[in-house]
Design an enzyme around this catalytic site. Structure first.
Site, mmCIF file in Angstrom:
data_model
loop_
_atom_site.group_PDB
_atom_site.id
_atom_site.type_symbol
_atom_site.label_atom_id
_atom_site.label_comp_id
_atom_site.label_asym_id
_atom_site.label_seq_id
_atom_site.Cartn_x
_atom_site.Cartn_y
_atom_site.Cartn_z
ATOM 1 N N PRO A 241 0.783 -1.229 0.000
ATOM 2 C CA PRO A 241 0.000 0.000 0.000
ATOM 3 C C PRO A 241 0.818 1.283 0.000
ATOM 4 C CG PRO A 241 -0.868 -1.534 1.601
ATOM 5 C CD PRO A 241 0.373 -2.159 1.041
ATOM 6 N N ASN A 242 0.332 2.225 -0.784
ATOM 7 C CA ASN A 242 0.823 3.605 -0.866
ATOM 8 C C ASN A 242 2.157 3.755 -1.595
ATOM 9 O OD1 ASN A 242 -1.387 4.846 0.564
ATOM 10 N ND2 ASN A 242 -0.572 3.874 2.409
ATOM 11 N N ARG B 19 5.133 12.521 -2.383
ATOM 12 C CA ARG B 19 5.106 13.119 -1.050
ATOM 13 C C ARG B 19 6.210 12.510 -0.204
ATOM 14 N NH1 ARG B 19 0.308 11.408 1.477
ATOM 15 N NH2 ARG B 19 1.146 12.484 3.265
ATOM 16 N N TYR C 84 11.311 8.994 1.604
ATOM 17 C CA TYR C 84 11.271 7.949 0.562
ATOM 18 C C TYR C 84 11.981 8.340 -0.736
ATOM 19 C CZ TYR C 84 7.713 6.110 3.706
ATOM 20 O OH TYR C 84 7.047 5.638 4.807
ATOM 21 N N ASN D 230 8.341 -5.448 -0.539
ATOM 22 C CA ASN D 230 8.155 -4.268 0.304
ATOM 23 C C ASN D 230 6.646 -4.176 0.535
ATOM 24 O OD1 ASN D 230 7.922 -1.882 1.612
ATOM 25 N ND2 ASN D 230 9.110 -0.664 0.140
ATOM 26 N N ALA E 274 3.002 -0.676 4.841
ATOM 27 C CA ALA E 274 2.490 -0.741 6.211
ATOM 28 C C ALA E 274 1.956 -2.130 6.570
ATOM 29 C CB ALA E 274 1.398 0.308 6.393
ATOM 30 N N GLU F 248 12.853 -9.321 2.458
ATOM 31 C CA GLU F 248 11.992 -8.219 2.920
ATOM 32 C C GLU F 248 12.757 -6.919 2.710
ATOM 33 O OE1 GLU F 248 10.894 -8.369 7.061
ATOM 34 O OE2 GLU F 248 10.192 -6.292 7.044
ATOM 35 N N HIS G 200 12.711 -2.511 2.792
ATOM 36 C CA HIS G 200 12.132 -1.199 3.116
ATOM 37 C C HIS G 200 13.079 -0.103 2.644
ATOM 38 C CE1 HIS G 200 9.075 -3.179 5.324
ATOM 39 N NE2 HIS G 200 10.004 -3.902 5.908
ATOM 40 N N ILE G 201 12.495 0.932 2.095
ATOM 41 C CA ILE G 201 13.283 2.061 1.599
ATOM 42 C C ILE G 201 13.928 2.790 2.783
ATOM 43 C CG2 ILE G 201 13.116 4.298 0.428
ATOM 44 C CD1 ILE G 201 10.736 3.042 -1.182
ATOM 45 N N ARG H 156 12.409 4.867 12.960
ATOM 46 C CA ARG H 156 11.109 5.533 12.872
ATOM 47 C C ARG H 156 10.219 5.136 14.057
ATOM 48 N NH1 ARG H 156 8.457 5.538 7.289
ATOM 49 N NH2 ARG H 156 7.537 7.401 8.212
ATOM 50 N N ARG I 289 6.632 0.654 13.698
ATOM 51 C CA ARG I 289 7.287 0.126 12.489
ATOM 52 C C ARG I 289 8.430 -0.834 12.829
ATOM 53 N NH1 ARG I 289 5.144 3.520 8.431
ATOM 54 N NH2 ARG I 289 4.700 5.583 9.265
HETATM 55 O O1 CA2 Z 1 10.360 2.232 4.095
HETATM 56 C C1 CA2 Z 1 9.563 1.514 3.470
HETATM 57 O O2 CA2 Z 1 9.803 1.064 2.362
HETATM 58 C C2 CA2 Z 1 8.183 1.229 4.086
HETATM 59 O O3 CA2 Z 1 7.810 -0.098 3.733
HETATM 60 C C3 CA2 Z 1 7.227 2.224 3.458
HETATM 61 C C4 CA2 Z 1 5.813 2.147 4.037
HETATM 62 C C5 CA2 Z 1 5.855 2.207 5.556
HETATM 63 O O4 CA2 Z 1 4.537 2.033 6.076
HETATM 64 C C6 CA2 Z 1 6.779 1.163 6.141
HETATM 65 O O5 CA2 Z 1 6.796 1.302 7.530
HETATM 66 C C7 CA2 Z 1 8.181 1.336 5.586
HETATM 67 C C8 CA2 Z 1 4.959 3.317 3.546
HETATM 68 C C9 CA2 Z 1 4.913 3.505 2.084
HETATM 69 C C10 CA2 Z 1 4.196 4.800 1.859
HETATM 70 O O6 CA2 Z 1 4.787 5.443 0.798
HETATM 71 C C11 CA2 Z 1 4.488 6.757 0.618
HETATM 72 C C12 CA2 Z 1 5.122 7.358 -0.427
HETATM 73 C C13 CA2 Z 1 4.904 8.670 -0.667
HETATM 74 C C14 CA2 Z 1 4.028 9.401 0.128
HETATM 75 C C15 CA2 Z 1 3.396 8.792 1.174
HETATM 76 C C16 CA2 Z 1 3.630 7.442 1.429
#
Ligand code: CA2
Length: 155
Positions: A12-13, A20, A25, A76, A79, A100, A102-103, A109, A113
């Site tokens: 997701p997202n 954003r 990210y 990835n 959330a 696994e 994560h960026i 954080r 998380r």
């Molecule tokens: O760091 C990562 O790759 C995460 O998997 C990214 C997830 C976060 O919930 C994990 O804890 C760590 C969130 C991805 C949301 O991506 C966005 C990108 C642009 C604007 C808002 C959110």
């Protein structure tokens, strides 16, 4: 045997990357990352299936598909990493390497998380290296797969 593709699954997202929160990210979009990963996969002689969904069940279905069609999974889960027993259970049925990814460095954080259901099922975890983590995860997955194939071929 011909190598099967590495499946790169995004949760997701992650379709909002580059739009954003670039301080967390980065500025690249998911399409930018996919394009680079295709080059990385090709250099390793691995095809790539690169996907993103905002829906948990869709990711579970893709993991089931990977059981037949993929040499390795890079995931990835966004959330869902911190909440999804369903993704954990699906990953447990996959026989090959699972990375696994994560960026961001999730351990720097919020506390929510710091826990990952995916980590219980993963071979390895990469986090905090920005979008380069995707390329590194693909390379790690290919190496792990090659090692397991070589080990199986040993008398
Ligand atoms: O760091 C990562 O790759 C995460 O998997 C990214 C997830 C976060 O919930 C994990 O804890 C760590 C969130 C991805 C949301 O991506 C966005 C990108 C642009 C604007 C808002 C959110």
């Amino acid at each position: 045997m011909n190598p099967k593709p590495i499946h790169v699954l995004n949760g997701p997202n992650l379709n909002l990357l580059g739009e954003r929160e670039p301080h967390i990210y980065g500025y690249e979009t998911l399409a930018d990352i996919e394009e680079r990963c295709r080059g990385t996969g090709a250099a390793l002689r691995h095809g790539l299936m690169f996907r993103q969904s905002n829906h948990e069940g869709q990711i579970v279905d893709w993991i089931h598909q990977a059981r037949q069609e993929a040499d390795a999974i890079v995931i990835n889960a966004g959330a869902l990493t911190h909440t999804s027993v369903a993704i954990h259970d699906a990953l447990k049925t996959f026989a090959g390497p699972i990375i696994e990814l994560h960026i961001a460095n999730v351990h720097r954080r919020e506390a929510f998380r710091h826990h990952s259901y995916i980590a219980f099922a993963a071979t390895a975890v990469i986090c905090g290296l920005g979008s380069d983590g995707y390329d590194l995860a693909i390379e790690a997955a290919a190496r792990l797969k090659a090692k397991s194939v070589a080990a199986e071929a040993r008398p």
